[in-house]
Design an enzyme around this catalytic site. Structure first.
Site, short mmCIF file in Angstrom:
data_model
loop_
_atom_site.label_atom_id
_atom_site.label_comp_id
_atom_site.label_asym_id
_atom_site.label_seq_id
_atom_site.Cartn_x
_atom_site.Cartn_y
_atom_site.Cartn_z
N HIS A 1 48.11 40.31 26.64
CA HIS A 1 48.80 41.34 25.84
C HIS A 1 50.29 41.06 25.85
O HIS A 1 50.88 40.90 26.92
CB HIS A 1 48.55 42.73 26.44
CG HIS A 1 47.15 43.24 26.26
ND1 HIS A 1 46.82 44.57 26.25
CD2 HIS A 1 45.97 42.57 26.07
CE1 HIS A 1 45.52 44.72 26.07
NE2 HIS A 1 44.98 43.52 25.97
N TYR B 1 50.55 54.18 27.01
CA TYR B 1 50.98 55.12 28.05
C TYR B 1 51.54 56.35 27.33
O TYR B 1 52.53 56.24 26.61
CB TYR B 1 52.07 54.51 28.93
CG TYR B 1 51.58 53.41 29.87
CD1 TYR B 1 51.41 52.10 29.44
CD2 TYR B 1 51.33 53.70 31.22
CE1 TYR B 1 50.99 51.10 30.31
CE2 TYR B 1 50.91 52.71 32.10
CZ TYR B 1 50.74 51.42 31.64
OH TYR B 1 50.32 50.43 32.51
N PRO C 1 49.41 54.07 40.34
CA PRO C 1 48.96 53.02 39.42
C PRO C 1 49.74 52.93 38.10
O PRO C 1 49.50 52.00 37.32
CB PRO C 1 47.49 53.37 39.16
CG PRO C 1 47.37 54.82 39.51
CD PRO C 1 48.39 55.10 40.56
N LYS D 1 51.15 47.82 39.51
CA LYS D 1 51.78 46.86 40.43
C LYS D 1 50.96 46.54 41.69
O LYS D 1 51.24 45.54 42.36
CB LYS D 1 53.15 47.40 40.89
CG LYS D 1 54.22 47.41 39.84
CD LYS D 1 54.70 46.01 39.51
CE LYS D 1 54.91 45.88 38.04
NZ LYS D 1 54.42 44.71 37.39
N TYR E 1 57.47 45.20 34.31
CA TYR E 1 56.05 45.32 33.98
C TYR E 1 55.35 43.96 33.99
O TYR E 1 54.26 43.81 34.55
CB TYR E 1 55.89 46.01 32.62
CG TYR E 1 54.49 46.51 32.37
CD1 TYR E 1 54.02 47.68 32.94
CD2 TYR E 1 53.62 45.79 31.54
CE1 TYR E 1 52.73 48.13 32.73
CE2 TYR E 1 52.32 46.24 31.31
CZ TYR E 1 51.88 47.41 31.91
OH TYR E 1 50.60 47.85 31.71
P1 RFL Z 1 41.93 46.28 48.95
O1 RFL Z 1 41.57 45.87 47.57
O2 RFL Z 1 41.83 47.72 49.28
O3 RFL Z 1 41.03 45.42 49.93
C1 RFL Z 1 40.91 45.73 51.30
C2 RFL Z 1 39.58 45.24 51.77
O4 RFL Z 1 39.48 45.47 53.18
C3 RFL Z 1 38.21 46.03 53.48
N1 RFL Z 1 38.34 46.82 54.73
C4 RFL Z 1 37.93 46.39 55.94
N2 RFL Z 1 37.32 45.25 56.31
C5 RFL Z 1 37.01 45.12 57.62
N3 RFL Z 1 37.26 46.08 58.55
C6 RFL Z 1 37.88 47.23 58.21
N4 RFL Z 1 38.13 48.17 59.11
C7 RFL Z 1 38.23 47.42 56.84
N5 RFL Z 1 38.83 48.41 56.16
C8 RFL Z 1 38.88 48.04 54.89
C9 RFL Z 1 37.86 46.86 52.27
O5 RFL Z 1 36.46 47.06 52.17
C10 RFL Z 1 38.41 45.99 51.15
O6 RFL Z 1 37.44 45.08 50.66
O7 RFL Z 1 43.42 45.83 49.33
P2 RFL Z 1 44.31 44.59 48.84
O8 RFL Z 1 43.57 43.31 49.00
O9 RFL Z 1 45.62 44.78 49.50
O10 RFL Z 1 44.47 44.80 47.26
C11 RFL Z 1 45.21 45.87 46.72
C12 RFL Z 1 44.64 46.31 45.37
O11 RFL Z 1 43.26 46.51 45.50
C13 RFL Z 1 45.32 47.57 44.83
O12 RFL Z 1 46.70 47.55 45.07
C14 RFL Z 1 45.09 47.76 43.32
O13 RFL Z 1 43.74 48.04 43.02
C15 RFL Z 1 45.97 48.88 42.79
N6 RFL Z 1 45.77 49.13 41.35
C16 RFL Z 1 46.35 48.32 40.39
N7 RFL Z 1 47.09 47.26 40.74
C17 RFL Z 1 47.59 46.42 39.79
O14 RFL Z 1 48.28 45.46 40.13
N8 RFL Z 1 47.35 46.60 38.44
C18 RFL Z 1 46.62 47.64 38.00
O15 RFL Z 1 46.37 47.74 36.80
C19 RFL Z 1 46.11 48.57 38.98
N9 RFL Z 1 45.37 49.61 38.60
C20 RFL Z 1 44.93 50.16 40.95
C21 RFL Z 1 44.75 50.38 39.55
C22 RFL Z 1 44.26 50.96 41.86
C23 RFL Z 1 43.45 51.96 41.41
N10 RFL Z 1 42.77 52.71 42.39
C24 RFL Z 1 41.40 52.96 42.35
C25 RFL Z 1 43.46 53.06 43.61
C26 RFL Z 1 43.94 51.38 39.10
C27 RFL Z 1 43.30 52.17 40.02
C28 RFL Z 1 42.44 53.25 39.45
C1 PHB Z 2 43.59 49.59 34.22
O1 PHB Z 2 43.24 48.98 33.19
O2 PHB Z 2 42.79 49.91 35.10
C2 PHB Z 2 45.02 49.97 34.37
C3 PHB Z 2 45.95 49.61 33.41
C4 PHB Z 2 47.28 49.97 33.56
C5 PHB Z 2 47.67 50.71 34.67
C6 PHB Z 2 46.74 51.06 35.64
C7 PHB Z 2 45.41 50.70 35.49
O3 PHB Z 2 48.98 51.08 34.78
#
Ligand code: RFL
Ligand code: PHB
Length: 391
Positions: free
Chosen positions: A72, A201, A293, A297, A385
């Protein structure tokens, strides 16, 4: 069991770190408390920064992302019933974002690690870290009913916000910074064609809304909601009527609706733990910091952390150099705080706060008006971004 780097957590941070170390000839073991099927099915992020995309390609795990991800070149900011495009590529010298789901990145990384003979222990229970103040740290866990101990030289805490590694740092040796927002996001996956070629957004008096995508057949959308609400209160028709109201434009735009196949509510917070290191334990990704979110980032910050960390660990394990390990926390935290500010700013500009303070509403509209008419201000949004250059 013995390895050079013990990694707790098979999220993006832990898996990518393991892969980067492997490319430098460093051995690691990843301990994950969930199953492979569970980590490969958890719906989370979708937006990859240019630097994240470039890195995944450079290390040989970008093939499917290049085929199936969508590049995009802009996003839309919508308010007062009108859309305003931010041309990300024009404002950043040609950079872009790629929409490719986090669990697809996870599948690609797991496949790459296993193909290279990497060791990922799924369903590792009762994980705990020991001896991080000395030179022979270890990780204890349970697997297949047995107690195990993994001796290592360094430990990476990549176990997310609810993991165990951060709390292994004595409370007196860490400082935590937190902001909890008085709203959450209601996320859905719907079987419908894309409503828009780019992400939207939206600022609206009924609350924020975001139109994202996953594929030509599957769309991801979010609505600002009460963080304590229950998905049971949201039948499909209520969700669509809310999206229609918040996304409406003066020229009659409406989203494409379809069956909703997933609903969840996400709490929103900003959080940083400093420093990212205690002795032989190094925190990376959500284990160390959380962003709301709105700026997309979180995953990208996790990638940036482990890029710095893998270099530092490599210099230590190959050449006995301490300097990069000593600098890791400071180096990573500079990017973390920039992303914390950007995510807080986007969140504050776009959401409704309780009380509907008319003064704040005018400030938000003034800020949105400025971002969408001033090239320098739009550039600030665009360069954050698509992701600032990695140090
Ligand atoms: P994770 O992905 O949480 O992975 C951690 C892993 O550790 C495991 N774990 C354990 N394992 C062993 N022993 C324990 N005691 C443990 N406790 C936990 C877990 O099962 C898991 O597999 O962390 P990591 O690797 O630091 O990654 C971070 C990202 O996952 C997170 O920052 C993003 O998902 C945030 N986020 C977004 N980030 C973006 O860069 N772009 C996005 O568009 C974006 N959208 C989002 C998001 C997060 C969202 N949610 C659900 C919070 C959208 C959403 C809705
Ligand atoms: C997503 O597609 O899950 C998404 C996109 C943009 C955001 C957060 C989540 O800022």
């Amino acid at each position: 069991m013995r390895t050079q780097v013990g990694i707790v957590g098979a999220g993006p941070a832990g898996l990518l770190l393991s892969h980067l170390l492997h490319r430098e000839g460093i051995e690691s073991v990843v301990l994950e408390n969930r199953s492979r099927a569970a980590i490969e099915a958890t719906i989370r992020a979708g937006v990859l920064e240019q630097g994240t995309v470039d890195l995944l390609k450079a290390i040989g795990v970008g093939g499917r992302m290049e085929r199936e991800g969508a590049v995009h070149h802009g996003i839309e900011l919508r308010f007062d019933g009108r859309g305003h495009r931010i041309d990300l590529s024009d404002l950043t010298g040609g950079k872009a974002i790629t929409v490719y789901a986090q669990h697809e990145v996870i599948k690609d990384l797991v496949a790459a690690r296993l193909a290279a003979g990497g060791n990922i222990v799924f369903e590792a229970g009762d994980v705990s870290v020991h001896g991080i103040d000395g030179t022979t740290p270890s990780i204890r866990f349970r697997h297949d009913g047995e107690s195990e101990e993994l001796a290592c030289e360094l430990i990476a805490g990549c176990d997310g916000f609810h993991g165990v590694c951060r709390s292994a740092i004595p409370q007196s040796a860490r400082t935590e910074f937190t902001r909890v927002y008085p709203f959450g996001w209601f996320g859905i996956l719907t079987q419908a064609p894309p409503s828009s070629r780019e992400l939207i957004y939206t600022h609206h008096s009924r609350g924020f809304a975001l139109v994202s995508t996953r594929s030509p057949e599957l769309q991801r959308m979010y609505l600002q909601c009460d963080p304590h609400d229950d998905v049971a209160n949201w039948p499909d028709e209520r969700i669509w009527s809310e999206f229609r109201a918040r996304l409406a434009t003066h020229d009659g735009w409406a989203p494409h609706e379809g069956p909703i196949i997933q609903k969840n509510i996400i709490a929103m917070r900003s959080f940083v733990c400093e420093p990212l290191r205690h002795g032989r334990l190094f925190l990376a990704g959500d284990a160390a910091h959380i962003v709301p979110p709105t700026g997309a980032k979180g995953l990208n910050l996790a990638v940036a952390d482990v890029r710095v960390l893998s270099r530092a660990m490599t210099a230590f394990l190959r050449e006995g150099r301490h300097d990069l390990l000593d600098e890791y926390s400071q180096t990573a935290l500079r990017r973390v705080w920039r992303a914390e500010h950007f995510s807080w700013w986007m969140t504050t500009m776009l959401h409704q706060f309780p009380g509907n303070d008319p003064f704040q509403e005018r400030l938000q509209l003034a800020e949105l008006g400025y971002v969408t008419t001033s090239r320098p201000k739009a550039t600030t949004l665009a360069e954050n971004y698509v992701g600032l250059p990695l140090e």
